[in-house]
Design an enzyme around this catalytic site. Structure first.
Site, PDB file in Angstrom:
ATOM      1  N   ASP B  73     -29.996 -42.858 -25.268  1.00 28.50           N
ATOM      2  CA  ASP B  73     -29.643 -43.637 -24.076  1.00 28.50           C
ATOM      3  C   ASP B  73     -28.151 -43.944 -24.051  1.00 28.50           C
ATOM      4  O   ASP B  73     -27.515 -44.119 -25.093  1.00 28.50           O
ATOM      5  CB  ASP B  73     -30.453 -44.953 -24.101  1.00 28.50           C
ATOM      6  CG  ASP B  73     -30.473 -45.643 -22.770  1.00 28.50           C
ATOM      7  OD1 ASP B  73     -30.751 -46.857 -22.737  1.00 28.50           O
ATOM      8  OD2 ASP B  73     -30.209 -44.991 -21.744  1.00 28.50           O
ATOM      9  N   ASN B 122     -37.477 -40.461 -14.624  1.00 25.06           N
ATOM     10  CA  ASN B 122     -36.081 -40.109 -14.363  1.00 25.06           C
ATOM     11  C   ASN B 122     -35.955 -39.215 -13.129  1.00 25.06           C
ATOM     12  O   ASN B 122     -34.841 -39.008 -12.619  1.00 25.06           O
ATOM     13  CB  ASN B 122     -35.446 -39.387 -15.569  1.00 25.06           C
ATOM     14  CG  ASN B 122     -35.159 -40.321 -16.729  1.00 25.06           C
ATOM     15  OD1 ASN B 122     -35.048 -39.876 -17.876  1.00 25.06           O
ATOM     16  ND2 ASN B 122     -35.033 -41.614 -16.463  1.00 25.06           N
TER      17      ASN B 122
END
Lengths: 311, 308
Positions: B73, B122
């Site tokens: 991330d 996503n």
């Protein structure tokens, strides 16, 4: 003389770096390693143990400093456990105001406690009181074993007459307490005692154990297999939505937003995996620290979180 | 030492320190073009690599985890922080760092690495970003596989895990290529979760179990945790460490079944492209210190009967 010493140290480190950095073909079989490689391994073992020791000492020191600072500062647990003096009431009101002013609070908070805690009923009372003070609508208390669930009656009886909960809420709170197969409504009138799930409660407290997780998924798989054999269900119907709907609890199931892990080890002890999907996790070592303090810190930490949901 | 000599000595030290700082600061810049800085970059890079290898050797004297998962991330925030041209540059930098991390894991002897490359939700991102991520995946999967084949020791096996029905055809082809040409390599397995969600994995496992019961391969009474676990997209070995970078403290629907079984969870406050070997070193030292306790707890937990 100093320069010679520095030079010797630099040469030693360089030699160690060079030997340690070399590829060793005999690595898998220590007996085939050369003497220098074995000496290097021995030195590296000493260094590793020294690093472990240094880290352990550093952590102990940090913990000691932290607990010293906390003793000197605000003891939040006292505000609910102590007597109702004017000063305590005023401080409690300030604390409630501070918690209400946090930019975000969890709708559902799950607290993971270590197995085998003797004070499980006390823990339920303390956490429920803190949930009421912080206006958290839903609280789940998880222990891996079923100890908490087995003392359901004791917890219900304690919460029914809890002064701590009353202090936190300001009056007698309406509490819904549920476990795998039981549900009790506390602090409501008799006529409403058997009300359905739409009854408004000030807090819903759930007691979870390992049974709510992996075994529940296995049971679900068995039920779906049996349904498919009988006919109405097809395999293409089995997806996330179906599983989610089937795992929903009668008391109203939603996933925790925040998980407070009260343990010195940053590991989840078989917590229900499906319910972890959108949870933030805060780990606090409760050694020498009250549950209320851990609860408070977790809420403050959660308030700073930015949730993006994959975007 | 005379006063004058002392002063000369101090001046020399100060000059060397300032000069050294300028050179070292310059070597950290990727835009430095001075020959001296380039030479220093080479020397510093070589010293750092050797020092890392020494640290690897030190770590290997203790227990080494067999399965480590990374939630990579922070690429976009890194790109914004570094004022890169676009967020794609951040993802590219993230891939570059992934290669470093795989190298470290290989040196350490970590047999299984799982990476969270792309979550199913996503797809909610902008179409441009999703498209660039798909292009990056298509290119880099092939590159990783070709690199693994080209190396003499042929160590890395690539598995692409997730719901491939959601992927464009060209990415699926690239994934199949990577899996096919590396399927016989066994030193290290890389599970690339793309696109993945743990709830999709668990519900797929339940669906497979139910289908096996219907096909007669299994009876309803045989369904237990092991049966479900063997049908997960990442069935094993047990996850030892879960690392999430960027400072976020959530699971984001990643490897939930595996993480909840006493995996050591570490949230690191650094963006993925900045995740360095020193961060890895700290995590592994911390895990080594906790590993004995984790093992004892697991034995204790396994000795208690599973409740259904």
């Amino acid at each position: 003389m100093q320069a010679v010493l520095w030079l010797a140290t630099a040469v030693l480190v360089a030699a160690l770096t060079h030997i340690g950095g070399r590829r060793d073909k005999g690595e898998e079989n220590p007996a085939k390693q050369s003497i220098s490689q074995q000496l290097c391994d021995g030195a590296c073992t000493v260094v590793l143990r020294a690093v472990h020791l240094a880290l352990a000492v550093h952590r102990s020191f940090q913990g000691w400093v932290q607990s010293s600072l906390e003793q000197a500062g605000l003891d939040v647990q006292e505000l609910l456990e102590g007597d109702d003096t004017e000063e305590t009431t005023e401080r409690r009101r300030h604390l409630a105001g501070f918690l209400a002013s946090l930019p975000q609070r969890p709708e559902h908070l799950a607290v993971i406690l270590p197995e085998g805690r003797e004070s499980s009923i006390d823990d339920v009372e303390v956490l429920c009181a803190w949930g009421l003070l912080a206006k958290v609508p839903r609280l789940t208390i998880y222990t891996r074993d079923s100890g908490m669930q087995n003392s359901f009656d004791g917890s219900a009886s304690r919460l029914r007459k809890s002064k701590m909960a009353a202090r936190a809420f300001g009056s007698t709170p309406r509490i819904s307490l549920d476990s795998t197969s039981r549900i009790e409504h506390l602090g409501v009138g008799t006529a409403l005692a058997d009300a359905d799930a739409d009854q408004q409660f000030d807090i819903r407290v759930s007691l979870w154990s390992r049974r709510n997780g992996y075994p529940a998924l296995c049971t679900l798989a068995q039920e779906l297999a049996a349904q498919m054999q009988c006919g109405p269900l097809e395999s293409k119907d089995i997806g996330e939505r179906l599983v989610s709907n089937r795992l929903a609890e009668p008391s109203g199931h939603c996933h925790p937003d925040l998980i407070l892990l009260v343990d010195d080890l940053a590991c989840l002890p078989d917590f229900p995996p499906w319910q972890l999907q959108s949870a933030e996790m805060v780990q606090i070592d409760a050694n020498g620290r009250s549950l209320g303090d851990a609860f408070f810190k977790a809420l403050v930490r959660y308030a700073k979180v930015e949730r993006r949901w994959g975007k | 030492m005379g006063l004058v000599a002392q002063q000369w000595y101090l001046c020399a030290i100060a000059t060397l320190t300032v000069f050294g700082y300028i050179v070292i600061a310059g070597t950290r810049s990727s835009r430095s073009t001075l020959p001296l800085q380039k030479q220093c970059q080479l020397v510093c890079g070589s010293c750092l690599r050797n020092f890392n290898k020494l640290l690897v050797r030190i770590l290997k004297q203790g227990p080494i985890p067999q399965h480590v998962a990374f939630i990579m991330d922070g690429n976009r925030r890194f790109a914004r922080k570094s004022q890169m041209a676009s967020v794609s540059s951040g993802h590219f930098a993230g891939f570059q760092n992934l290669s470093n991390v795989l190298e470290w894991c290989k040196d350490l002897g970590i047999g299984n690495v799982s990476i969270f490359a792309f979550a199913i939700n996503n797809f909610n991102r902008s179409p441009e970003e999703v498209s660039s991520l798909m292009e990056l995946a298509e290119e880099k999967l092939k590159e990783l596989a070709d690199r693994s084949v080209a190396e003499d020791n042929r160590e890395l096996r690539i598995r692409v895990v997730g719901n491939r029905d959601l992927l464009p055809e060209r990415v699926v082809k690239s994934a199949e290529y990577a899996e096919r040409i590396t399927k016989d390599y066994s030193v290290m397995t890389l599970n690339v979760c793309f696109p993945y969600s743990a709830t999709d994995e668990i519900s797929s496992a339940i669906r497979k179990v139910v289908e096996d019961v219907e096909a007669g391969k299994l009876s309803t009474s045989d369904i237990d945790e092991r049966t479900l676990e063997s049908r997960l997209q990442i069935p094993g070995p047990d996850l030892d460490i879960l690392v999430r970078t960027s400072g976020e403290i959530r699971f984001s629907n990643y490897m939930l079944w595996q993480s909840a079984k006493m995996a050591y969870i570490q949230f690191v406050d650094v963006y993925w492209p900045e995740f360095s070997f020193f961060h890895m070193f700290k995590i592994l030292i911390s895990w080594q210190m906790a590993s004995k306790k984790i093992k004892e707890k697991k034995i204790q937990m396994d000795s208690k009967p599973t409740q259904l």
